[in-house]
Design a protein around this motif. Structure first.
Motif, PDB file in Angstrom:
ATOM      1  N   PRO A 672       0.821  -1.230   0.000  1.00 59.04           N
ATOM      2  CA  PRO A 672       0.000   0.000   0.000  1.00 59.04           C
ATOM      3  C   PRO A 672       0.842   1.262   0.000  1.00 59.04           C
ATOM      4  N   VAL A 673       1.989   1.209   0.646  1.00 53.70           N
ATOM      5  CA  VAL A 673       2.851   2.405   0.661  1.00 53.70           C
ATOM      6  C   VAL A 673       3.345   2.698  -0.752  1.00 53.70           C
ATOM      7  N   ALA A 674       3.720   1.644  -1.502  1.00 59.62           N
ATOM      8  CA  ALA A 674       4.194   1.826  -2.890  1.00 59.62           C
ATOM      9  C   ALA A 674       3.077   2.376  -3.756  1.00 59.62           C
ATOM     10  N   ASN A 675       1.839   1.830  -3.514  1.00 54.80           N
ATOM     11  CA  ASN A 675       0.686   2.321  -4.281  1.00 54.80           C
ATOM     12  C   ASN A 675       0.460   3.789  -3.991  1.00 54.80           C
ATOM     13  N   ILE A 676       0.517   4.182  -2.734  1.00 56.81           N
ATOM     14  CA  ILE A 676       0.276   5.587  -2.353  1.00 56.81           C
ATOM     15  C   ILE A 676       1.330   6.479  -3.001  1.00 56.81           C
ATOM     16  N   LEU A 677       2.554   6.069  -2.941  1.00 57.66           N
ATOM     17  CA  LEU A 677       3.640   6.869  -3.526  1.00 57.66           C
ATOM     18  C   LEU A 677       3.463   7.003  -5.034  1.00 57.66           C
ATOM     19  N   GLY A 678       3.027   5.877  -5.686  1.00 57.03           N
ATOM     20  CA  GLY A 678       2.824   5.942  -7.150  1.00 57.03           C
ATOM     21  C   GLY A 678       1.685   6.861  -7.499  1.00 57.03           C
ATOM     22  N   LEU A 679       0.577   6.764  -6.777  1.00 58.58           N
ATOM     23  CA  LEU A 679      -0.592   7.612  -7.041  1.00 58.58           C
ATOM     24  C   LEU A 679      -0.249   9.070  -6.801  1.00 58.58           C
ATOM     25  N   VAL A 680       0.552   9.356  -5.751  1.00 59.45           N
ATOM     26  CA  VAL A 680       0.935  10.756  -5.486  1.00 59.45           C
ATOM     27  C   VAL A 680       1.741  11.299  -6.670  1.00 59.45           C
ATOM     28  N   ASN A 681       2.618  10.520  -7.239  1.00 61.42           N
ATOM     29  CA  ASN A 681       3.425  10.965  -8.389  1.00 61.42           C
ATOM     30  C   ASN A 681       2.531  11.217  -9.585  1.00 61.42           C
ATOM     31  N   LEU A 682       1.515  10.295  -9.799  1.00 59.24           N
ATOM     32  CA  LEU A 682       0.592  10.467 -10.933  1.00 59.24           C
ATOM     33  C   LEU A 682      -0.251  11.714 -10.738  1.00 59.24           C
ATOM     34  N   MET A 683      -0.663  11.969  -9.519  1.00 56.25           N
ATOM     35  CA  MET A 683      -1.487  13.152  -9.250  1.00 56.25           C
ATOM     36  C   MET A 683      -0.677  14.412  -9.504  1.00 56.25           C
ATOM     37  N   ASN A 684       0.569  14.384  -9.223  1.00 52.54           N
ATOM     38  CA  ASN A 684       1.400  15.572  -9.490  1.00 52.54           C
ATOM     39  C   ASN A 684       1.500  15.861 -10.988  1.00 52.54           C
ATOM     40  N   GLU A 685       1.355  14.829 -11.797  1.00 54.63           N
ATOM     41  CA  GLU A 685       1.466  15.019 -13.252  1.00 54.63           C
ATOM     42  C   GLU A 685       0.094  15.256 -13.895  1.00 54.63           C
ATOM     43  N   GLU A 686      -1.026  14.882 -13.190  1.00 47.91           N
ATOM     44  CA  GLU A 686      -2.395  15.026 -13.760  1.00 47.91           C
ATOM     45  C   GLU A 686      -2.856  16.456 -13.578  1.00 47.91           C
ATOM     46  N   SER A 687      -3.458  16.996 -14.689  1.00 46.34           N
ATOM     47  CA  SER A 687      -3.907  18.397 -14.616  1.00 46.34           C
ATOM     48  C   SER A 687      -5.417  18.492 -14.570  1.00 46.34           C
ATOM     49  N   SER A 688      -6.102  17.414 -14.985  1.00 42.29           N
ATOM     50  CA  SER A 688      -7.570  17.509 -15.021  1.00 42.29           C
ATOM     51  C   SER A 688      -8.135  17.088 -13.670  1.00 42.29           C
ATOM     52  N   TYR A 689      -9.299  17.661 -13.414  1.00 45.39           N
ATOM     53  CA  TYR A 689      -9.978  17.385 -12.155  1.00 45.39           C
ATOM     54  C   TYR A 689     -10.487  15.959 -12.136  1.00 45.39           C
ATOM     55  N   GLU A 690     -10.987  15.462 -13.236  1.00 43.65           N
ATOM     56  CA  GLU A 690     -11.548  14.130 -13.310  1.00 43.65           C
ATOM     57  C   GLU A 690     -10.436  13.098 -13.043  1.00 43.65           C
TER      58      GLU A 690
END
Length: 720
Positions: A672-690
Motif C-alpha cells: 500500500p505504501v508503494a501504491n500511495i507513492l505511485g498515485l501521489v506521483n501520478l497526481m502531481n502530473e495530472e492536470s484535469s480534475y476528473e
C-alpha cells in the motif's frame, strides 16, 4: 535482837575498825559487808586479787565474788554472826578465777562488826587461799580410793593367775593364798587351805628337804628359783614345776615372809624337747641347703658349720673346715679387708649383706652373696657371727641382662614424643621417661624422681578425676581422656591421656601406665577442619533453588546441603552415607550411573529432569585429589530452572511475534505504501480534475489497506 541497817556509812568509817596489819596484809583477804550484804570495805589484797571483776567493790552485792552454790552458805554464816554477836564462824567458799568460769577454795572467818555503841554495823570477813589444803584432801582421798582399787585389782589378777601363789610367814603360817593354790591343795589333800594354816601340812611327800633348804635361803634374803619334777598324787604322772622363793618386805624394810610361787612348766619342757627335735631337723635342713653356713666366735673360731660349707671349702682349698678351726686360714686373700670390716660390723650388732664377684680357681669368676649376722644365745648374749655365702652367679648374670634390656627399653621410652610414667597403688612414681620429666619441670618448676608422689605434679582442680582414673585402671579397665591444660605463662595445650593397667607374669596388676601425648597441633587442625566444615555447611545449606552434594565413586553421599531441604523439611545430615539410589528417583540414579565412567575420566556433564511441573538442571563436576592425582569423587549440583525455562519460552514467543510484525512491515506494508507513492506521483502530473478524482479514489483504497495493516501490527504488538 533489833539491828539497825545503815548502808550509808562511808569507807573511811569502816576502815578504822580494821587493824593496820590486816589492811596491808599480803596473806589475808579482808572485806566488810553492811547488813544488806553490800561491800563497804575491802583491803588492798582483796581489791588486787579480784580486780578482774570490778575496779570498785563499794556498794556492790557480796555475791559477785562467790560461787553461786556457796551464796546460801555465806548468808547462813552472816545470820549466825548476827544471832551470836560474840562468836565467829568458819566458812569454806569458792572464789572465781580470772576467767570467771573456774573457781578455787578459800577459808573465811565471819564475825559481827559493832560500832562504839556495840551496835551491829556489818559482817567482818577475813580469809585466805585454801586451795592447796583442799586439793591435798581430795588427792589423799583419791590416793586411798586408788590404793583400794589397786589392791582389789591386784587380788583379782593374782586370783586369775594360773600359777599357785602363797605368802608364808617365817613360822610357816599362810598369810595369803590365791584361788589356783586353794583349788590345787583341795584336789590333793581333800580340804581347802585358809590364811593362818601351817603350810607344812600341805607339803608333797618327797619334796620336804628341798623346800626347807630353799625356804631358809629365802629367809636369809636370797631369791631362789628352782625346777623340780614330782607327782602331785600317787599313781599320777610326774609334773614339772618352776618354784620361786622370794623374800617379801614391809615398806619399812622389815621381812614380812616368803612369796612362794609354783608355775607349771610341763608345756615348756615339752617345747624344749620339741626344740631339741627341731634343732636336729634344722641341722638336717642346713646340711641340705645350697648356702654355706658357718657360725664364728668373736675371735674367729669355727663354732658350727653345715655340710655345704665343709664340701665347698674341701673343693676350693683341699681341706675341710671343722669346728674349732681358726677361720682366718679359710679367708680368700682378695676378700680379707672387706671380710674383717663386715665381721666387725656384725659384732657391733649390725646385719650386713654384700654381693661380690670373686676369683676362684684359674681365673674363674663367680658372684656370691655374703651375709654377716650377729648371733645371740637364749639370754640375748652375743656369741659370735653367723657367716653365710650363697652362689648368685646365675641370678647376677640374669640381672645384668635385665639391666641391659631395661636400658634399651628406657632408651626407647625416652625417645618417644609422649610423656610416660608408671604409677603404683599409693600414687608413687615407679618409672618416668625423659619427656615426662621435662613436661613436669616446665609446668611445676621441678623434675619428678622415682618414688615421688605423682599428685605433686597434677593440677589441684584435676586431682579428683586423676585419682578416679588411676583407681579405675587398677580394676583392669583402660581409660582414655582428652583434656585441655593451661601452661605457666597462659599458653593452652591439649593432651590425649591413656591410663593402662600393667600386669606382671602372673597377670597381677602392678601399676598403671600413664601415657600423655601433646595433641595441641592436631586439635588446632581439628578446629580448623570443624570451622571449614561449618563454613561448608553454611555455603551448602544456603545453596539457592536446589542442592549441592559431594559423592564418592561408590555413589555414596559424603556431604549434602541446600535450601531445597528446608522446603522439603529434610535434615541433610541424615542423608550422609546413603547411596544415591536410595535418595534420587530411578531415572536420575540411572543417568548418573551411566555418566559415572565419563565423570571419573574428568568430563563435566549436564542433564535436565522434570518433576511435578518443575525443571531441574543436574550438573556433575569431577573432583581431582591433587596429592594422589586421581578422581574418586564428584560434585552433583541440582538447580531449579523452572522460572528460567518459563522466561526462555516467553522470549521465544515474543521473538516469533516480532518476527511476524517484521514480516508484515517488510512485505504487507510495502504494497500500500508503494501504491500511495505511485498515485501521489501520478497526481502531481495530472492536470484535469476528473483524473485527479480517479487517483484520489485509488489513494483512499490504498490508505484504507495501509490502515488495516497498521491495526494488524498493533494487534500483534499488544501480545508482547
Amino acid at each position: 535482837m533489833n539491828l539497825p541497817i545503815n548502808i550509808n556509812i562511808d569507807y573511811e568509817y569502816f576502815k578504822r575498825f580494821v587493824p593496820t596489819y590486816l589492811q596491808n596484809s599480803k596473806q589475808y583477804y579482808v572485806c566488810i559487808t553492811n547488813l544488806a550484804g553490800k561491800y563497804v570495805f575491802v583491803n588492798q589484797l582483796f581489791q588486787e586479787r579480784y580486780s578482774f571483776i570490778t575496779e570498785n567493790f563499794l556498794g556492790l552485792d557480796f555475791a559477785i565474788t562467790i560461787h553461786y552454790e556457796d551464796i546460801n552458805k555465806c548468808n547462813e554464816a552472816a545470820l549466825y554472826c548476827i544471832s551470836h554477836p560474840n562468836k565467829t564462824t568458819i566458812v569454806k567458799i569458792r572464789k572465781p578465777q580470772e576467767n570467771l568460769a573456774d573457781f578455787y577454795w578459800t577459808e573465811w572467818e565471819f564475825s559481827l562488826l559493832k560500832d562504839e555503841n556495840q551496835q551491829a554495823i556489818g559482817i567482818l570477813c577475813v580469809g585466805n587461799d585454801d586451795t592447796e589444803k583442799e586439793n591435798l584432801k581430795v588427792k589423799e582421798k583419791e590416793n586411798y580410793e586408788r590404793l583400794v582399787y589397786s589392791e582389789s585389782k591386784l587380788r583379782a589378777i593374782i586370783d586369775c593367775s594360773p600359777n599357785y601363789k602363797y605368802l608364808i610367814s617365817s613360822d610357816f603360817a599362810i598369810l595369803s593364798i590365791n584361788k589356783s593354790a586353794k583349788k590345787l591343795i583341795k584336789s590333793i589333800f581333800g580340804k581347802e587351805p585358809a590364811e593362818g594354816h601351817d603350810f607344812r601340812q600341805y607339803l608333797i611327800k618327797g619334796t620336804e628337804e628341798n623346800f626347807f633348804k630353799n625356804f631358809y635361803q629365802a629367809l636369809a634374803g636370797k631369791t631362789v628359783l628352782v625346777e623340780e619334777e614330782f607327782a602331785l598324787q600317787e599313781g599320777v604322772p610326774k609334773s614339772y614345776f618352776q618354784i620361786a622363793y622370794v623374800p617379801a618386805y614391809h615398806k619399812q624394810g622389815k621381812l614380812l615372809g616368803i612369796t612362794l610361787t609354783f608355775t607349771s612348766i610341763n608345756k615348756r619342757k615339752q617345747i624344749e624337747e620339741s626344740l631339741s627335735d627341731a634343732q636336729n631337723k634344722l641341722k638336717a635342713i642346713l646340711d641340705s641347703s645350697p648356702v654355706i653356713y658357718i657360725l664364728l666366735s668373736p675371735d674367729l673360731k669355727v663354732l658350727s658349720t653345715n655340710q655345704t660349707a665343709r664340701k665347698s671349702y674341701l673343693t676350693l682349698m683341699n681341706r675341710e673346715v671343722k669346728e674349732g678351726d681358726d677361720f682366718r686360714g679359710f679367708i680368700l686373700k682378695e676378700t680379707e679387708e672387706s671380710f674383717f670390716q663386715n665381721f666387725n660390723r656384725a659384732l657391733a650388732g649390725e646385719q650386713v649383706t654384700v654381693e661380690r664377684e670373686i676369683y676362684l680357681k684359674e681365673k674363674f669368676k663367680k658372684w656370691f652373696e655374703f651375709a654377716f649376722f650377729p648371733a645371740y644365745d637364749q639370754q640375748g648374749r652375743l656369741i659370735g657371727v653367723s657367716f653365710s655365702a650363697l652362689d648368685i652367679d646365675s641370678r647376677k648374670r640374669t640381672e645384668q641382662q635385665l639391666r641391659y634390656s631395661e636400658s634399651k627399653v628406657r632408651g626407647i621410652l625416652d625417645s618417644r614424643f609422649s610423656s610416660i610414667a608408671l604409677i603404683g597403688r599409693s600414687f608413687e612414681m615407679l618409672s618416668i621417661n625423659k619427656k615426662m620429666k621435662e613436661a613436669a619441670n616446665k609446668l611445676f618448676g621441678k623434675e619428678p624422681q622415682e618414688g615421688d608422689n605423682c599428685l605433686e605434679y597434677v593440677m589441684p582442680d584435676a586431682q579428683d578425676s586423676f585419682k578416679a582414673n588411676i583407681e579405675k585402671a587398677f580394676t583392669g579397665e583402660k581409660v582414655f581422656v582428652e583434656k585441655e591444660l593451661l601452661e605457666v605463662g597462659g599458653k593452652k595445650y591439649w593432651l590425649d591421656v591413656t591410663y593402662s593397667p600393667v600386669f606382671d607374669d602372673s597377670h597381677q596388676i602392678i601399676g598403671v601406665a600413664y601415657n600423655a601425648i601433646d595433641i595441641t597441633h592436631w586439635k588446632k587442625v581439628e578446629d580448623e577442619l570443624l570451622e571449614s566444615e561449618r563454613r561448608l555447611a553454611i555455603l551448602a545449606n544456603n545453596f539457592p533453588d536446589g542442592s549441592i552434594s559431594l559423592i564418592d565413586k561408590n555413589l555414596q553421599i559424603l556431604y549434602t546441603g541446600g535450601k531445597i531441604y528446608q522446603t522439603l523439611g529434610i535434615n541433610p545430615l541424615t542423608l550422609i552415607g546413603q547411596s544415591i539410589s536410595s535418595i534420587f528417583p530411578a531415572d536420575t540414579s540411572c543417568k548418573i550411573i551411566e555418566l559415572l565412567p565419563s565423570i571419573l575420566a574428568g568430563n563435566l556433564h549436564h542433564f535436565e529432569v522434570t518433576r511435578e511441573n518443575k525443571v531441574y538442571m543436574n550438573t556433575l563436576s569431577p573432583i581431582i585429589d591433587e596429592p594422589k592425582d586421581i578422581i574418586d569423587k564428584f560434585v552433583l549440583s541440582i538447580i531449579d530452572i523452572t522460572a528460567q525455562k518459563q522466561r526462555e519460552e516467553e522470549i521465544r514467543s515474543k521473538n516469533e511475534k516480532l518476527e511476524k510484525i517484521a514480516w508484515i512491515q517488510s512485505h504487507e506494508i510495502r504494497r500500500p505504501v508503494a501504491n500511495i507513492l505511485g498515485l501521489v506521483n501520478l497526481m502531481n502530473e495530472e492536470s484535469s480534475y476528473e483524473g485527479i478524482e480517479i487517483y484520489l479514489e485509488h489513494l483512499y483504497r490504498a490508505t484504507k489497506e495501509l490502515d488495516m495493516i497498521i491495526h494488524k501490527i498493533v494487534y500483534h504488538s499488544n501480545d508482547l
